[in-house]
Design a protein around this motif. Structure first.
Motif, PDB file in Angstrom:
ATOM      1  N   GLY A   1       0.819  -1.209   0.000  1.00 28.51           N
ATOM      2  CA  GLY A   1       0.000   0.000   0.000  1.00 28.51           C
ATOM      3  C   GLY A   1       0.848   1.251   0.000  1.00 28.51           C
ATOM      4  O   GLY A   1       2.016   1.262   0.383  1.00 28.51           O
ATOM      5  N   HIS A   2       0.253   2.345  -0.471  1.00 21.25           N
ATOM      6  CA  HIS A   2       0.903   3.644  -0.617  1.00 21.25           C
ATOM      7  C   HIS A   2       2.215   3.489  -1.379  1.00 21.25           C
ATOM      8  O   HIS A   2       2.200   3.090  -2.521  1.00 21.25           O
TER       9      HIS A   2
ATOM     10  N   ALA B   1      -0.791   3.868  -5.114  1.00 25.73           N
ATOM     11  CA  ALA B   1      -2.186   4.263  -4.902  1.00 25.73           C
ATOM     12  C   ALA B   1      -2.333   5.675  -4.358  1.00 25.73           C
ATOM     13  O   ALA B   1      -3.423   6.210  -4.319  1.00 25.73           O
ATOM     14  N   MET B   2      -1.262   6.310  -3.901  1.00 28.09           N
ATOM     15  CA  MET B   2      -1.265   7.728  -3.514  1.00 28.09           C
ATOM     16  C   MET B   2      -2.247   8.056  -2.392  1.00 28.09           C
ATOM     17  O   MET B   2      -2.965   9.053  -2.447  1.00 28.09           O
ATOM     18  N   GLY B   3      -2.307   7.209  -1.387  1.00 30.41           N
ATOM     19  CA  GLY B   3      -3.142   7.514  -0.236  1.00 30.41           C
ATOM     20  C   GLY B   3      -4.587   7.121  -0.369  1.00 30.41           C
ATOM     21  O   GLY B   3      -5.413   7.482   0.474  1.00 30.41           O
ATOM     22  N   GLU B   4      -4.932   6.375  -1.407  1.00 30.47           N
ATOM     23  CA  GLU B   4      -6.326   5.986  -1.595  1.00 30.47           C
ATOM     24  C   GLU B   4      -6.751   4.832  -0.685  1.00 30.47           C
ATOM     25  O   GLU B   4      -7.942   4.593  -0.510  1.00 30.47           O
TER      26      GLU B   4
ATOM     27  N   PHE C   1      -3.357  -0.829  -5.833  1.00 27.75           N
ATOM     28  CA  PHE C   1      -4.303  -0.516  -4.759  1.00 27.75           C
ATOM     29  C   PHE C   1      -4.283  -1.647  -3.739  1.00 27.75           C
ATOM     30  O   PHE C   1      -4.415  -2.826  -4.114  1.00 27.75           O
ATOM     31  N   ASN C   2      -4.074  -1.312  -2.495  1.00 25.78           N
ATOM     32  CA  ASN C   2      -4.114  -2.252  -1.356  1.00 25.78           C
ATOM     33  C   ASN C   2      -2.956  -3.253  -1.351  1.00 25.78           C
ATOM     34  O   ASN C   2      -2.096  -3.193  -0.492  1.00 25.78           O
ATOM     35  N   LYS C   3      -2.937  -4.214  -2.286  1.00 21.49           N
ATOM     36  CA  LYS C   3      -1.899  -5.245  -2.232  1.00 21.49           C
ATOM     37  C   LYS C   3      -1.651  -5.822  -3.614  1.00 21.49           C
ATOM     38  O   LYS C   3      -2.534  -5.824  -4.477  1.00 21.49           O
ATOM     39  N   ARG C   4      -0.437  -6.320  -3.811  1.00 23.86           N
ATOM     40  CA  ARG C   4      -0.068  -6.962  -5.065  1.00 23.86           C
ATOM     41  C   ARG C   4       1.206  -7.755  -4.795  1.00 23.86           C
ATOM     42  O   ARG C   4       2.012  -7.384  -3.946  1.00 23.86           O
TER      43      ARG C   4
ATOM     44  N   ARG D   1      -8.056  -7.804   9.624  1.00 19.95           N
ATOM     45  CA  ARG D   1      -9.353  -8.484   9.634  1.00 19.95           C
ATOM     46  C   ARG D   1      -9.953  -8.664   8.246  1.00 19.95           C
ATOM     47  O   ARG D   1     -10.889  -9.451   8.080  1.00 19.95           O
ATOM     48  N   HIS D   2      -9.442  -7.962   7.242  1.00 18.76           N
ATOM     49  CA  HIS D   2     -10.154  -7.867   5.975  1.00 18.76           C
ATOM     50  C   HIS D   2      -9.615  -8.782   4.881  1.00 18.76           C
ATOM     51  O   HIS D   2     -10.352  -9.133   3.954  1.00 18.76           O
ATOM     52  N   GLY D   3      -8.334  -9.112   4.943  1.00 21.45           N
ATOM     53  CA  GLY D   3      -7.749  -9.951   3.907  1.00 21.45           C
ATOM     54  C   GLY D   3      -7.475  -9.240   2.606  1.00 21.45           C
ATOM     55  O   GLY D   3      -7.055  -9.861   1.632  1.00 21.45           O
ATOM     56  N   ASP D   4      -7.698  -7.917   2.562  1.00 24.44           N
ATOM     57  CA  ASP D   4      -7.503  -7.164   1.322  1.00 24.44           C
ATOM     58  C   ASP D   4      -6.191  -6.395   1.317  1.00 24.44           C
ATOM     59  O   ASP D   4      -5.962  -5.561   0.450  1.00 24.44           O
ATOM     60  N   ARG D   5      -5.312  -6.683   2.277  1.00 26.14           N
ATOM     61  CA  ARG D   5      -4.062  -5.930   2.393  1.00 26.14           C
ATOM     62  C   ARG D   5      -3.030  -6.774   3.118  1.00 26.14           C
ATOM     63  O   ARG D   5      -3.367  -7.708   3.854  1.00 26.14           O
TER      64      ARG D   5
END
Length: 530
Positions: free
Chosen positions: A258-259, A480-483, A523-526, A282-286
């Protein structure tokens, strides 16, 4: 609360906010000269403004159009506590406030008297607060300025570790108040510890993310009383929450956290760039702190802005990191504090680099510092660096928020280091104006028109395309620039599809497709493996 002798681990979602006079700590309010000037020129006036009209600040803080503005988001019922904070600052930070006033007085002295002739007669006229701590000098265009002797300031009354504290809590997913404006007052759900950032107990606590300990040991290390120990117990769990795939045993891997945060790994080495990492798993998206390798060879810092050198995250990594690589400053320039001195004052091991300095890594890998253009409102700031990381057979350009305003630079980088495989780049191409971040350090006022013309801006579409062309790279990844949702308290950015920055990213991605360059807006993770 866990029994004091049971094995415990620090919870994944434990937040450790470093504070200075109860404001969220970042370099420009910790470093002595810059901290003094921001205290006098930004924070004290901000507190006074709030106390004059709390309701105005609260309304502005809740107005999406004013997100990221200098408004204190503290309910009016707690205004008396804000008043007590202001009184404490005025009573106990007299040396800092006097130093800031002395800098302004010295600047005026030069303005009136430095006309190209000998500066020696001006030294006896300097305010006493500056004696032994500054040098007066002309540049080659005959403009005089005050240069601070920064290492001495860390051993002077201007640097007071008693300003430092930490506030510990659990991440509940609710956005925290904006860090540049709102002080952190005590809360029932938080543990406040009046300890400096170099306190060894903090490392003992951070190690508990990966190594089991006991509440009794942590209580002793942090010097806690019964009530504090009970609050700390809420931050502890009987089992660690570490990700099983946080290490690799072959090839290479890059993870985007992220960022502008990247983690580059081989079986032998691990490098983390500009760590700014979520504590909410908790979300698994990051990726979160759970996904970091247990041992980090190098942390790379690209520049000193509050979203790239995030002390909140760095303190969590200090006990597991060999060294932090930082760009060298220009020494004594008020707008260019030494990142190295700043981090050394908190117990970090630091390697300072100039352009094209190399730092070796295990397994034959290396990091090379490369030039960083732009993004600093045209101020004379040298403490900024991009990097080329060559690891496991891949060459990666870490561009951070640098601008491609002079494409020829990247021809030199390529001639020195060869082709680059992947480029990571920020494209905040319409950044905040000069005074948003540097108002406290300006000794002479600038007009709004002038400030607005000097943005904290990275590459636009054309500049990013030039960087890709000159580096000979065939993969481009835009930050992602802070998104991401967990960064609002630091970034306070809001974009829509019609925002200029987003349109420029889309234009760049279109260019990449037309030139057979693989490209994404992250965005978030890759993750990338090879």
């Amino acid at each position: 609360m866990p029994e004091s002798q049971e094995t415990v681990f620090l919870r994944s979602n434990a937040i450790i906010e470093p504070l200075v006079d109860r404001f969220y700590a970042w370099m420009h309010i910790v470093a002595p000269a810059q901290g003094s000037m921001n205290l006098a020129n930004v924070q004290v006036p901000l507190l006074e403004s709030y106390l004059h009209s709390p309701q105005v600040h609260i309304a502005a803080s809740n107005n999406p159009a004013l997100r990221g503005g200098y408004f204190i988001n503290v309910e009016e019922a707690r205004a008396a506590e804000v008043g007590e904070l202001l009184d404490t600052i005025k009573r106990e930070r007299g040396e800092m406030l006097a130093f800031a006033a002395a800098i302004a007085e010295a600047d005026e002295l030069l303005r009136q008297n430095a006309t190209g002739f000998d500066l020696t007669p001006l030294y006896p006229k300097l305010p006493p607060a500056l004696n032994g701590l500054v040098e007066l000098a002309y540049d080659t265009s005959n403009q005089a300025s005050v240069h601070v002797i920064e290492p001495l300031l860390y051993h002077s009354p201007v640097f007071d570790r008693r300003r430092q504290s930490v506030q510990l809590s659990l991440d509940d997913g609710v956005e925290r108040p904006f860090i540049l404006s709102t002080p952190r007052l005590p809360r029932p759900d938080a543990l406040d510890l009046p300890i400096p950032f170099d306190h060894p107990g903090l490392d003992a606590l951070m190690k508990a993310r990966i190594e089991g300990t006991t509440l009794a040991r942590l209580r002793e290390a942090l010097e806690l009383d019964d009530e504090q120990a009970a609050r700390l117990g809420r931050l502890l769990a009987p089992e660690p929450s570490l990700a099983p795939d946080r290490h690799i045993d072959s090839g290479g891997r890059i993870r985007y956290f992220g960022h502008a945060c990247l983690v580059l790994q081989s079986p032998e080495a691990a490098v983390v760039v500009d760590p700014f990492i979520s504590t909410d798993n908790r979300h698994g998206d990051r990726y979160t702190l759970d996904d970091l390798p247990d041992h980090i060879d190098l942390v790379l810092i690209t520049h000193g802005h509050q979203d790239h050198i995030v002390l909140e995250t760095l303190l969590q990594l200090r006990s597991r990191t060999d060294a932090i690589v930082v760009p060298r400053s220009s020494r004594g320039n008020l707008c260019d504090p030494s990142i190295g001195q700043y981090l050394k004052s908190m117990g970090f091991t630091v390697i300072e680099v100039d352009d094209f300095d190399e730092v070796p890594l295990p397994g034959g890998a290396r990091v090379v510092a490369t030039p960083f253009l732009g993004e600093h409102s045209d101020l004379d700031i040298r403490a900024k660096s991009t990097y080329v990381v060559q690891l496991a057979g891949l060459s990666v350009f870490v561009g951070a928020d640098s601008s491609g305003i002079d494409p020829v630079l990247y021809q030199y980088v390529r001639s020195h280091l060869g082709d680059v495989d992947k480029v990571f780049l920020g494209m905040e191409c319409d950044g905040a104006p000069l005074t948003w971040l540097y108002k406290g350090l300006l000794t002479r006022p600038v007009t709004k028109k002038m400030s607005d013309s000097r943005k904290l801006s990275g590459s636009n579409a054309a500049q990013a395309a030039d960087i890709m062309t000159e580096l000979g790279a065939n993969e481009a990844y835009v930050y992602a620039m802070g998104e991401e949702s967990w960064q609002g308290h630091v970034m306070a950015t809001t974009y829509t599809p019609d925002t200029y920055q987003i349109q420029q990213i889309e234009e760049f991605l279109t260019w990449c497709k037309a030139h057979d360059v693989a490209a994404e807006h992250l965005f978030n993770k890759r993750e990338w493996r090879w």
